[in-house]
Design a protein around this motif. Structure first.
Motif, mmCIF file in Angstrom:
data_model
loop_
_atom_site.group_PDB
_atom_site.id
_atom_site.type_symbol
_atom_site.label_atom_id
_atom_site.label_comp_id
_atom_site.label_asym_id
_atom_site.label_seq_id
_atom_site.Cartn_x
_atom_site.Cartn_y
_atom_site.Cartn_z
ATOM 1 N N THR A 82 0.832 -1.210 0.000
ATOM 2 C CA THR A 82 0.000 0.000 0.000
ATOM 3 C C THR A 82 0.861 1.254 0.000
ATOM 4 O O THR A 82 0.609 2.205 -0.746
ATOM 5 C CB THR A 82 -0.951 0.007 1.205
ATOM 6 N N GLY A 83 1.891 1.258 0.833
ATOM 7 C CA GLY A 83 2.803 2.394 0.851
ATOM 8 C C GLY A 83 3.512 2.577 -0.484
ATOM 9 O O GLY A 83 3.744 3.702 -0.937
ATOM 10 N N ARG A 84 3.839 1.471 -1.131
ATOM 11 C CA ARG A 84 4.471 1.549 -2.453
ATOM 12 C C ARG A 84 3.488 2.130 -3.470
ATOM 13 O O ARG A 84 3.870 2.897 -4.357
ATOM 14 C CB ARG A 84 4.961 0.166 -2.895
ATOM 15 N N GLY A 85 2.223 1.764 -3.341
ATOM 16 C CA GLY A 85 1.213 2.331 -4.235
ATOM 17 C C GLY A 85 1.101 3.833 -4.064
ATOM 18 O O GLY A 85 0.977 4.587 -5.042
ATOM 19 N N VAL A 86 1.172 4.300 -2.817
ATOM 20 C CA VAL A 86 1.166 5.732 -2.532
ATOM 21 C C VAL A 86 2.364 6.399 -3.214
ATOM 22 O O VAL A 86 2.233 7.449 -3.853
ATOM 23 C CB VAL A 86 1.218 5.975 -1.007
ATOM 24 N N PHE A 87 3.521 5.782 -3.082
ATOM 25 C CA PHE A 87 4.743 6.333 -3.677
ATOM 26 C C PHE A 87 4.646 6.388 -5.196
ATOM 27 O O PHE A 87 4.922 7.422 -5.813
ATOM 28 C CB PHE A 87 5.946 5.484 -3.242
ATOM 29 N N VAL A 91 4.694 9.720 -7.570
ATOM 30 C CA VAL A 91 5.733 9.923 -8.593
ATOM 31 C C VAL A 91 5.094 10.254 -9.933
ATOM 32 O O VAL A 91 5.543 11.162 -10.648
ATOM 33 C CB VAL A 91 6.627 8.676 -8.720
ATOM 34 N N GLU A 92 4.025 9.548 -10.281
ATOM 35 C CA GLU A 92 3.344 9.803 -11.556
ATOM 36 C C GLU A 92 2.670 11.176 -11.553
ATOM 37 O O GLU A 92 2.734 11.916 -12.543
ATOM 38 C CB GLU A 92 2.319 8.708 -11.827
ATOM 39 N N ALA A 93 2.029 11.520 -10.433
ATOM 40 C CA ALA A 93 1.392 12.835 -10.330
ATOM 41 C C ALA A 93 2.432 13.942 -10.430
ATOM 42 O O ALA A 93 2.214 14.976 -11.082
ATOM 43 C CB ALA A 93 0.620 12.942 -9.015
ATOM 44 N N ALA A 94 3.584 13.739 -9.782
ATOM 45 C CA ALA A 94 4.662 14.728 -9.826
ATOM 46 C C ALA A 94 5.177 14.895 -11.253
ATOM 47 O O ALA A 94 5.451 16.017 -11.704
ATOM 48 C CB ALA A 94 5.796 14.301 -8.894
ATOM 49 N N ARG A 95 5.313 13.786 -11.969
ATOM 50 C CA ARG A 95 5.785 13.853 -13.354
ATOM 51 C C ARG A 95 4.854 14.710 -14.206
ATOM 52 O O ARG A 95 5.303 15.503 -15.036
ATOM 53 C CB ARG A 95 5.878 12.445 -13.946
ATOM 54 N N ARG A 96 3.565 14.592 -13.954
ATOM 55 C CA ARG A 96 2.592 15.324 -14.763
ATOM 56 C C ARG A 96 2.615 16.823 -14.517
ATOM 57 O O ARG A 96 2.172 17.590 -15.368
ATOM 58 C CB ARG A 96 1.189 14.770 -14.510
ATOM 59 N N ILE A 97 3.098 17.229 -13.354
ATOM 60 C CA ILE A 97 3.173 18.669 -13.094
ATOM 61 C C ILE A 97 4.609 19.181 -13.155
ATOM 62 O O ILE A 97 4.896 20.322 -12.781
ATOM 63 C CB ILE A 97 2.541 19.044 -11.737
ATOM 64 N N GLY A 98 5.518 18.324 -13.623
ATOM 65 C CA GLY A 98 6.902 18.738 -13.790
ATOM 66 C C GLY A 98 7.705 18.833 -12.506
ATOM 67 O O GLY A 98 8.678 19.585 -12.429
ATOM 68 N N MET A 99 7.324 18.065 -11.494
ATOM 69 C CA MET A 99 8.046 18.073 -10.217
ATOM 70 C C MET A 99 8.976 16.875 -10.121
ATOM 71 O O MET A 99 8.576 15.753 -10.418
ATOM 72 C CB MET A 99 7.062 18.037 -9.040
ATOM 73 N N GLU A 100 10.202 17.102 -9.714
ATOM 74 C CA GLU A 100 11.154 16.028 -9.483
ATOM 75 C C GLU A 100 10.997 15.517 -8.055
ATOM 76 O O GLU A 100 10.990 16.303 -7.100
ATOM 77 C CB GLU A 100 12.590 16.520 -9.697
ATOM 78 N N ILE A 101 10.874 14.206 -7.912
ATOM 79 C CA ILE A 101 10.771 13.633 -6.571
ATOM 80 C C ILE A 101 12.098 13.760 -5.838
ATOM 81 O O ILE A 101 12.146 14.075 -4.646
ATOM 82 C CB ILE A 101 10.321 12.163 -6.633
ATOM 83 N N ALA A 118 5.891 4.243 2.704
ATOM 84 C CA ALA A 118 5.907 5.363 1.755
ATOM 85 C C ALA A 118 7.063 6.302 2.065
ATOM 86 O O ALA A 118 7.810 6.712 1.164
ATOM 87 C CB ALA A 118 4.576 6.112 1.811
ATOM 88 N N ALA A 119 7.233 6.652 3.340
ATOM 89 C CA ALA A 119 8.320 7.553 3.733
ATOM 90 C C ALA A 119 9.671 6.974 3.355
ATOM 91 O O ALA A 119 10.554 7.674 2.835
ATOM 92 C CB ALA A 119 8.249 7.825 5.234
ATOM 93 N N ARG A 120 9.856 5.692 3.594
ATOM 94 C CA ARG A 120 11.124 5.033 3.275
ATOM 95 C C ARG A 120 11.403 5.049 1.774
ATOM 96 O O ARG A 120 12.525 5.320 1.339
ATOM 97 C CB ARG A 120 11.066 3.595 3.810
ATOM 98 N N LEU A 121 10.368 4.806 0.972
ATOM 99 C CA LEU A 121 10.537 4.797 -0.476
ATOM 100 C C LEU A 121 10.818 6.199 -1.019
ATOM 101 O O LEU A 121 11.619 6.366 -1.946
ATOM 102 C CB LEU A 121 9.302 4.199 -1.145
ATOM 103 N N PHE A 122 10.163 7.204 -0.458
ATOM 104 C CA PHE A 122 10.455 8.582 -0.866
ATOM 105 C C PHE A 122 11.908 8.929 -0.552
ATOM 106 O O PHE A 122 12.617 9.520 -1.372
ATOM 107 C CB PHE A 122 9.519 9.568 -0.155
#
Length: 214
Positions: A82-87, A91-101, A118-122
């Motif tokens: 679930t946390g990976r799904g959040v991550f 990442v995909e949402a950030a890509r669409r607005i031009g944000m680098e993770i 999620a925090a660990r993956l970020f």
């Protein structure tokens, strides 16, 4: 069930879980509803549910729950799923607005099954996890928290407060912390008309069940 599992012995928790599993026996099943680990539950609880359901059914029913131990047919990677799904969604949402993770500042509410993963993956992707909040309190470090060190502290001490390299803030200050991404991965109804205006993040990712009120 209204109970604090931290105050129960392992035997009491097992009896409570098995009785509950028997009561909801007619509602669950691999072709009906499939429970999974959530707040205050884990692989052991899922194993008890599966075993109780199987005894009532008269046959082994591995598909009745997810999040089982690997030795009982569980899936590798399920704990972080679930946390990976959040991550991944973020990442995909950030890509669409031009944000680098990588380099982005992330605040995560919840540090359990979903929020911790999620925090660990970020952090592993190069983001700075600047704030964390759970039932024990809220911590912050604008330069980025060491998520694994915080996890180890939390496991040993049962609280986020006092984690290495972490300052303490009031619960309501968490929503207003300077972050590019805000992850709500704790309880329901956390973001309301009263505090929504405090959020300055570009992206809000919901990892909990209904964390934002209408």
């Amino acid at each position: 069930i209204r109970v604090d599992p931290k105050k129960l012995s392992i035997e009491e928790l097992e009896r409570l879980t098995r009785r509950y599993a028997s009561e909801i026996n007619i509602l669950i099943g691999q072709d009906k509803d499939i429970p999974a680990p959530d707040i205050n539950t884990n692989e052991q609880v899922m194993a008890w549910i599966m075993d109780t359901f199987s005894m009532n059914a008269g046959e082994t029913a591995m598909g009745v729950v997810t999040g089982k131990p690997i030795s009982l047919g569980g899936s590798l990677g399920r704990k972080d799923a679930t946390g990976r799904g959040v991550f991944v969604a973020t990442v995909e949402a950030a890509r669409r607005i031009g944000m680098e993770i990588a380099g982005a500042k992330v605040a995560v509410q919840g540090f359990g099954n979903v929020g911790e993963a999620a925090a660990r993956l970020f952090a592993d992707a190069g983001a700075k996890v600047v704030a964390l909040q759970d039932g024990s309190g809220s911590i912050v470090n604008p330069a980025g928290l060491d998520v694994r060190a915080v996890r180890n502290w939390r496991q040993q001490n049962g609280t986020l407060i006092g984690a290495p390299g972490a300052g303490v803030i009031a619960a309501e200050e968490f929503w207003g912390c300077k972050a590019d991404v805000m992850v709500a991965a704790a309880m329901e109804n956390q973001i309301t008309a009263k505090n929504a205006g405090l959020i300055r993040a570009h992206l809000l990712t919901e990892g909990a069940n209904g964390p934002t009120t209408p």
